[in-house]
Every structure is written in C-alpha cells, then in structure tokens.
Design an enzyme around this catalytic site. Structure first.
Site, PDB file in Angstrom:
ATOM      1  N   GLU A 222       9.184  16.215  15.618  1.00  0.00           N
ATOM      2  CA  GLU A 222       9.543  16.153  14.203  1.00  0.00           C
ATOM      3  C   GLU A 222       8.670  17.147  13.425  1.00  0.00           C
ATOM      4  OE1 GLU A 222       8.349  12.763  11.700  1.00  0.00           O
ATOM      5  OE2 GLU A 222      10.453  12.584  11.129  1.00  0.00           O
TER       6      GLU A 222
ATOM      7  N   LYS B 164       0.879  -1.186   0.000  1.00  0.00           N
ATOM      8  CA  LYS B 164       0.000   0.000   0.000  1.00  0.00           C
ATOM      9  C   LYS B 164       0.913   1.231   0.000  1.00  0.00           C
ATOM     10  CE  LYS B 164      -1.883   2.963   2.155  1.00  0.00           C
ATOM     11  NZ  LYS B 164      -1.694   4.386   1.766  1.00  0.00           N
TER      12      LYS B 164
ATOM     13  N   CYS C  21      13.202  11.772   7.006  1.00  0.00           N
ATOM     14  CA  CYS C  21      13.241  11.236   8.372  1.00  0.00           C
ATOM     15  C   CYS C  21      14.609  11.424   9.010  1.00  0.00           C
ATOM     16  CB  CYS C  21      12.880   9.764   8.348  1.00  0.00           C
ATOM     17  SG  CYS C  21      13.831   8.844   7.127  1.00  0.00           S
TER      18      CYS C  21
ATOM     19  N   GLU D 206      10.051   1.758  10.423  1.00  0.00           N
ATOM     20  CA  GLU D 206      10.992   2.856  10.141  1.00  0.00           C
ATOM     21  C   GLU D 206      10.225   4.144  10.375  1.00  0.00           C
ATOM     22  OE1 GLU D 206      14.142   2.606   9.371  1.00  0.00           O
ATOM     23  OE2 GLU D 206      14.228   0.439   9.104  1.00  0.00           O
TER      24      GLU D 206
ATOM     25  N   THR E 170       1.777   6.504  13.865  1.00  0.00           N
ATOM     26  CA  THR E 170       1.176   5.412  13.084  1.00  0.00           C
ATOM     27  C   THR E 170       1.870   4.095  13.438  1.00  0.00           C
ATOM     28  OG1 THR E 170       1.101   7.049  11.292  1.00  0.00           O
ATOM     29  CG2 THR E 170       0.367   4.836  10.767  1.00  0.00           C
ATOM     30  N   GLY E 171       3.188   4.157  13.605  1.00  0.00           N
ATOM     31  CA  GLY E 171       3.963   2.962  13.957  1.00  0.00           C
ATOM     32  C   GLY E 171       3.510   2.366  15.278  1.00  0.00           C
TER      33      GLY E 171
ATOM     34  N   GLY F  75       6.823   5.296   8.205  1.00  0.00           N
ATOM     35  CA  GLY F  75       5.922   6.441   8.338  1.00  0.00           C
ATOM     36  C   GLY F  75       6.103   7.085   9.693  1.00  0.00           C
TER      37      GLY F  75
HETATM   38  P1  NAD Z   1       2.248   8.271   7.698  1.00  0.00           P
HETATM   39  O1  NAD Z   1       2.477   7.493   8.943  1.00  0.00           O
HETATM   40  O2  NAD Z   1       1.148   9.261   7.691  1.00  0.00           O
HETATM   41  O3  NAD Z   1       1.950   7.308   6.468  1.00  0.00           O
HETATM   42  C1  NAD Z   1       2.866   6.327   6.004  1.00  0.00           C
HETATM   43  C2  NAD Z   1       2.097   5.273   5.249  1.00  0.00           C
HETATM   44  O4  NAD Z   1       1.237   4.607   6.159  1.00  0.00           O
HETATM   45  C3  NAD Z   1       1.200   5.797   4.131  1.00  0.00           C
HETATM   46  O5  NAD Z   1       1.160   4.875   3.081  1.00  0.00           O
HETATM   47  C4  NAD Z   1      -0.147   5.900   4.819  1.00  0.00           C
HETATM   48  O6  NAD Z   1      -1.221   5.850   3.928  1.00  0.00           O
HETATM   49  C5  NAD Z   1      -0.100   4.697   5.736  1.00  0.00           C
HETATM   50  N1  NAD Z   1      -0.917   4.801   6.943  1.00  0.00           N
HETATM   51  C6  NAD Z   1      -1.314   5.918   7.594  1.00  0.00           C
HETATM   52  N2  NAD Z   1      -2.063   5.605   8.671  1.00  0.00           N
HETATM   53  C7  NAD Z   1      -2.097   4.258   8.727  1.00  0.00           C
HETATM   54  C8  NAD Z   1      -2.692   3.338   9.618  1.00  0.00           C
HETATM   55  N3  NAD Z   1      -3.417   3.721  10.656  1.00  0.00           N
HETATM   56  N4  NAD Z   1      -2.523   2.014   9.375  1.00  0.00           N
HETATM   57  C9  NAD Z   1      -1.793   1.585   8.332  1.00  0.00           C
HETATM   58  N5  NAD Z   1      -1.220   2.415   7.446  1.00  0.00           N
HETATM   59  C10 NAD Z   1      -1.365   3.742   7.641  1.00  0.00           C
HETATM   60  O7  NAD Z   1       3.640   8.957   7.331  1.00  0.00           O
HETATM   61  P2  NAD Z   1       3.945   9.916   6.100  1.00  0.00           P
HETATM   62  O8  NAD Z   1       3.412  11.264   6.407  1.00  0.00           O
HETATM   63  O9  NAD Z   1       3.547   9.268   4.820  1.00  0.00           O
HETATM   64  O10 NAD Z   1       5.521   9.927   6.114  1.00  0.00           O
HETATM   65  C11 NAD Z   1       6.258  10.803   6.879  1.00  0.00           C
HETATM   66  C12 NAD Z   1       6.763  10.093   8.113  1.00  0.00           C
HETATM   67  O11 NAD Z   1       7.528   8.955   7.718  1.00  0.00           O
HETATM   68  C13 NAD Z   1       7.707  10.934   8.942  1.00  0.00           C
HETATM   69  O12 NAD Z   1       7.422  10.769  10.298  1.00  0.00           O
HETATM   70  C14 NAD Z   1       9.076  10.362   8.611  1.00  0.00           C
HETATM   71  O13 NAD Z   1      10.049  10.575   9.591  1.00  0.00           O
HETATM   72  C15 NAD Z   1       8.757   8.932   8.414  1.00  0.00           C
HETATM   73  N6  NAD Z   1       9.775   8.292   7.592  1.00  0.00           N
HETATM   74  C16 NAD Z   1      10.660   7.456   8.194  1.00  0.00           C
HETATM   75  C17 NAD Z   1      11.658   6.863   7.440  1.00  0.00           C
HETATM   76  C18 NAD Z   1      12.656   5.940   8.067  1.00  0.00           C
HETATM   77  O14 NAD Z   1      13.331   5.259   7.324  1.00  0.00           O
HETATM   78  N7  NAD Z   1      12.786   5.889   9.382  1.00  0.00           N
HETATM   79  C19 NAD Z   1      11.741   7.118   6.072  1.00  0.00           C
HETATM   80  C20 NAD Z   1      10.818   7.982   5.494  1.00  0.00           C
HETATM   81  C21 NAD Z   1       9.831   8.551   6.262  1.00  0.00           C
END
Ligand code: NAD
Length: 513
Positions: free
Chosen positions: A399, A189, A298, A264, A246-247, A242
């Site tokens: 962040e 997804k 990130c 991540e 969310t994690g 993400g």
């Molecule tokens: P996000 O958590 O909003 O979304 C990430 C993904 O998860 C998207 O595909 C989204 O549709 C999905 N998602 C959202 N809510 C969900 C849920 N409840 N259940 C399952 N899936 C869900 O994050 P974002 O805004 O897309 O990305 C930015 C974040 O990602 C920042 O916090 C950044 O630090 C982090 N990030 C981390 C790394 C790393 O390697 N550590 C790399 C890139 C981004």
C-alpha cells in the site's frame, strides 16, 4: 495569531484543541501539547492540541465505564434519547457543513469541494444510525419441548475508537454513531493530524444534548496514548481504522483479554478493465477512485489490471486525464488534488516512485514532487503512472497511500482474477465490462469486501464497508455496522414448571435421589 479565510469563513489560527472529558473541554493534566501544521503550507501552525496523560486516559475510560455500568442518564436503556441525539448531531453537522469543510480541508489537505461532501457523508452516517437506535430487535424461538429461547441484543460495553486522518469525519462517524445507537459509551482517540475535525464532531454531539461522559475524546500519539487506550483492561471493544501493521499489533494485544475488535485496515485494490469495457468510463472511474484525496484512501484503485487488447488505449487516456487534474491549495475551488498529509507521507510516496523508476518500470505519466510557488511550502506530489509493472514487485504489492498507480496487463479472465487476488489485502476491487454475466462471475471470485461494477469508490451508508484477508475484520456501515457493537445473549425460559424434565431424567436419576 493569524487567520485563514475561505468565502465568508475566517478561522483564527492556531486553534486550541482540548481533550473532551465528562462533557467538558479540558487541558492535559500534565500540561503537555503538540502542534499540527498546515500540510499545504508547512510553516503555518494551525492547531495546538492538548495531549492526554495516563491520568486523563484513565479518567476518560472510568467515566465511560461508569455511565455504561450504572446506566447513568438511562443511556443504555433509553434508546429514544439516543435516537434523538444522533438525529440532532446529524442536523448540526449538516447545517454547519460549509464551515466544517474549511476545517477539514485545512488540516487534512483535502480539496474544499471534496471536504464539503465528506462532512455531509459523516452527517448521513449519524442520521442512518439514529434511525436504527430503536430497531435493535432480538428474537424468540419456541422450542420443540414447548420452552422458549429469548435472544437479546445488548450493547457490547465501553468502546475504544481509534480513527485515522485520511477521511477524518466519516471514519470516526462509522464507529461513534453505531456504537451510540447500540447503547455503548466511547473513548475516542482521533488521529493527530486531524484534531479539529474530531473537535467538530464532539462539539456537535455536546450541542445535541449528549450526556456527560458518554463520549470522551483524548489526543496523543498512537504508539503511546492510542496503544494505552486499546490495551486498557476496562475497554470491552476496540474499533480501529488504520494501517495493517498497527491492526496486527492491536489484535495481538487484544488476545490477552479476548477483547472484541473491529479492524478496518489497508488495501491494494485492483481496477480490472476487460476488453469490452467502456474505456472512457473506466478511465474516469480509475482517476476518481485512485487519485481522490491524493490517493490517500484505503479503498483507492492502486493497481490497474487491463486486458492486453485495450492496454495502450487505456494507459494513454488514463495518463492524459490524470495529467489534467489541478493540484493546488485545498481552499481553492478549482483544486482537484491537494497536498499529501505530512512530510512522512511525502517521503514514503516519493520512495515508492523512486523505487519504481530504479526498477525500470515504464513511466506512463511522470509526476512526483512539485516545486515553485505554493508548492514549495506544501507536500504536493503529482500523479505517477507506472506501466507494465511486475505484479510481484513492491509497487504492485504494498500500500503506497499516494497518487501512484501501477498498470499490469493481462491476457485472460483467469489471469486477471489471480493477479487481483495475489496480494495480502482484500478491501475493494472494480470491474469494468459491458458483459453483466462476466462482471458477476468475476465479482464472485474476487477476494474483496466491496466490488464495484463499472464504478469505483462509492460507499453507500446503507451498504457495508470492510475487508477480506489482511484488510481487516468486521464490517462498518449499514445494518452490519451496528451488529459489531452488540453482544447476543440467550435467555432460556422453562414454561412447564414440571419437576420431571426429560433432559434431566435422561442424564441423571434426580427424581430417585
Ligand atoms: P495508523 O495505523 O498510523 O494510525 C491510525 C490511528 O491509530 C491513529 O489515530 C493513530 O494515532 C493510531 N495508532 C497508531 N499506532 C497505534 C498503536 N500502536 N496503538 C493504538 N493506536 C495506534 O494509520 P494512518 O496512517 O492514520 O491511516 C492510514 C491507514 O489507514 C492506511 O493503511 C489506510 O489504508 C487505513 N485506512 C483503512 C480504512 C478502512 O476502512 N479499511 C479507512 C481509512 C484508512
């Protein structure tokens, strides 16, 4: 229909993005779609995307399950097939990188020069894991009693990959390529802001000969479609990149089935500048590491910890260099920084800038929302550098994911380490010093998955990526990135054939029964 052009490439928009299920690009079974607008020109719809229904999602999982459980096409056993497909995918992405970069720049807002490097980096990830597909070695132990323990490494099963928008191709490649190299199948997804980059990856995989159903791609909101996928009982492993919030939710949900997870997550990464640092080197690294992708990274340096003796010099030069960045349309070769990805992201970033100003922190570089010309139709925000920031304030703890840097002066090495570690995150850190002993001493004490010495934000494919503390669980990239997708099994073999075994005899008198 209209078009977007860059060099010899013309893209007809809006691009129709479909679900990829059983090797076919298909429409949503409920006929539902959503759109993506150009972040650099928000009145322009660039994609219409099919949204997966529960039926679509279940079908995607069932197909991936069937291929894995029945070893259809020899997917699980024939690692040479996997190796060849991964190599071919890398080749296809590399050969087409110039065109794909236009897509990435258009939907993410990433400047075209960076987008090209981004696509090539994703190709490299596929190539690297192609090379590992035939190297999933186990182990064997000849035990003291003469018997043998065989240690097998097996693919973990059906993987749910959920990826973010900020580096849409590499973040996805780091999940999909090692999962496939290991012999897993995948339901992916992608983030809703970057559906077209995802389409380029699954099209490359299909062109490379990926058997049907090995990778299925579904689109839709994270809170509904994404969440339904990660909670799905027939998923064995969730690979998520993400936000930390969310994690946390995904981790709680995974607990119900002790589902394997790799997370991540976010970062609040320090760049530590010691008094003996090469200031010009530190400044360039901080600007590159902190403001690339408009700070939507990130591993971005978002806190600059600087020794008080070089504080003023560093801040002045940092502001000067950051001010010189060209903020513009992503498909313009001169652009250093494009727009933020969305209205929501812009509001979030501007909220933090407002907070910093109201809190009374010194403003070393006063940027913010840009207006006039192309800026009026995109989410363009120029860099803001706050100085003398309280390390406990929200600016230094949370962040922001935008072009905002908080500078914090320190007096001693110990103080710098304490400030650096005193956040919930632990993704990356940079150290700037000419003293190698100090660099290594401090690196050992920092709670971060990656520490750069006299550099920032470079991520070798052969290395690792991942976080300490609330920045995540597990590692991507390199050899460790493959291990995430492997279960380890022990098979104990009796080689004696004897009916009189010491370990039986010690516990029970079986021979007397
Ligand atoms: P996000 O958590 O909003 O979304 C990430 C993904 O998860 C998207 O595909 C989204 O549709 C999905 N998602 C959202 N809510 C969900 C849920 N409840 N259940 C399952 N899936 C869900 O994050 P974002 O805004 O897309 O990305 C930015 C974040 O990602 C920042 O916090 C950044 O630090 C982090 N990030 C981390 C790394 C790393 O390697 N550590 C790399 C890139 C981004």
């Amino acid at each position: 229909m209209s078009t977007v052009s860059y060099g010899k490439f013309t893209i007809e928009i809006p691009v129709r993005v479909k679900l990829f299920i059983d090797g076919e690009e298909v429409s949503s079974s409920k006929g539902k779609t959503f759109t993506r607008e150009n972040p650099a020109q928000f009145d322009q719809t660039i994609a219409i995307i099919e949204e997966a229904s529960t039926d679509d999602l279940n079908r995607a999982v069932d197909l991936a399950r069937e291929v894995f459980d029945k070893d259809k096409y020899g997917w699980v056993t024939n690692y040479r097939q996997r190796l060849r497909i991964l190599y071919k995918t890398a080749e296809i992405l590399r050969e087409d990188a110039d065109r794909i970069a236009v897509i990435v720049a258009l939907e993410n807002g990433m400047p075209i020069r960076q987008a090209k490097a981004h696509v090539l980096a994703a190709a490299e990830v596929f190539e690297f894991y192609a090379g590992l597909a035939d190297k999933v070695y186990g182990d064997s132990i000849v035990l003291s009693n003469g018997n043998v323990s065989l240690i097998f490494k097996e693919p973990v099963g059906v993987v749910a990959a959920v990826s973010p928008w900020n580096f849409p191709m590499t973040q996805a490649a780091r999940k999909i390529a090692p999962a496939l190299a290991a012999g897993c199948t995948v339901v992916w997804k992608p983030a809703s802001y970057t559906p077209m980059s995802a389409m380029e990856i699954y099209r490359a995989l299909a062109k490379a000969g990926l058997p049907k159903g090995v990778v299925n791609v579904i689109y839709g909101p994270g809170a509904t479609v994404g969440n339904e996928l990660v909670r799905h009982p027939r998923i064995d492993y969730v690979s998520f990149t993400g936000e930390t919030t969310t994690g946390k939710l995904i981790m709680q949900q995974a607990a119900a089935g002790i589902k394997r997870i790799g997370l991540e997550l976010g970062g609040k990464n320090p760049g530590i500048v010691f008094d003996d640092a090469n200031i010009e080197e530190a400044v360039r690294a901080i600007v590159f590491g902190g403001l690339r992708n408009t700070g939507q990274a990130c591993g971005a340096i978002s806190r600059v910890l600087v020794h008080e003796s070089v504080h003023e010099k560093l801040v002045n030069r940092l502001a000067e260099v950051a001010k010189g960045l060209v903020i513009g349309y992503p498909l313009d070769d001169n652009t250093d920084m494009g727009p933020l990805v969305s209205k929501a992201q812009e509001e979030k970033v501007l909220g933090y800038i407002d907070f910093g100003k109201k809190a009374g922190f010194k403003v070393a570089l006063d940027g913010g929302k840009l207006s006039g010309g192309i800026y009026d139709k995109g989410y363009f925000v120029s860099p803001v550098i706050f100085d003398d920031v309280d390390p406990k304030s929200r600016l230094a703890q949370e962040e922001i994911f935008g072009p905002v840097i908080a500078v914090i002066p320190f007096k001693t090495e110990q103080e710098a380490i304490e400030i650096a570690n005193n956040v919930i995150y632990g993704l990356t850190a940079s150290i700037f010093t000419k003293d190698p002993a100090k660099a290594l001493r401090v690196a050992r004490k920092l709670q971060a998955g990656t520490v750069w010495i006299n550099d920032a934000y470079t991520q070798p494919t052969e290395g690792i990526w991942g976080g300490y503390k609330q920045s995540g669980i597990g590692r991507e990239l390199g050899l460790y990135g493959l291990e995430e997708f492997l279960e380890i099994k022990q098979v104990y073999v009796d080689t004696t054939g004897s009916l009189d075994r010491p370990h039986w005899r010690t516990v029970m008198k079986i021979d007397k029964l």
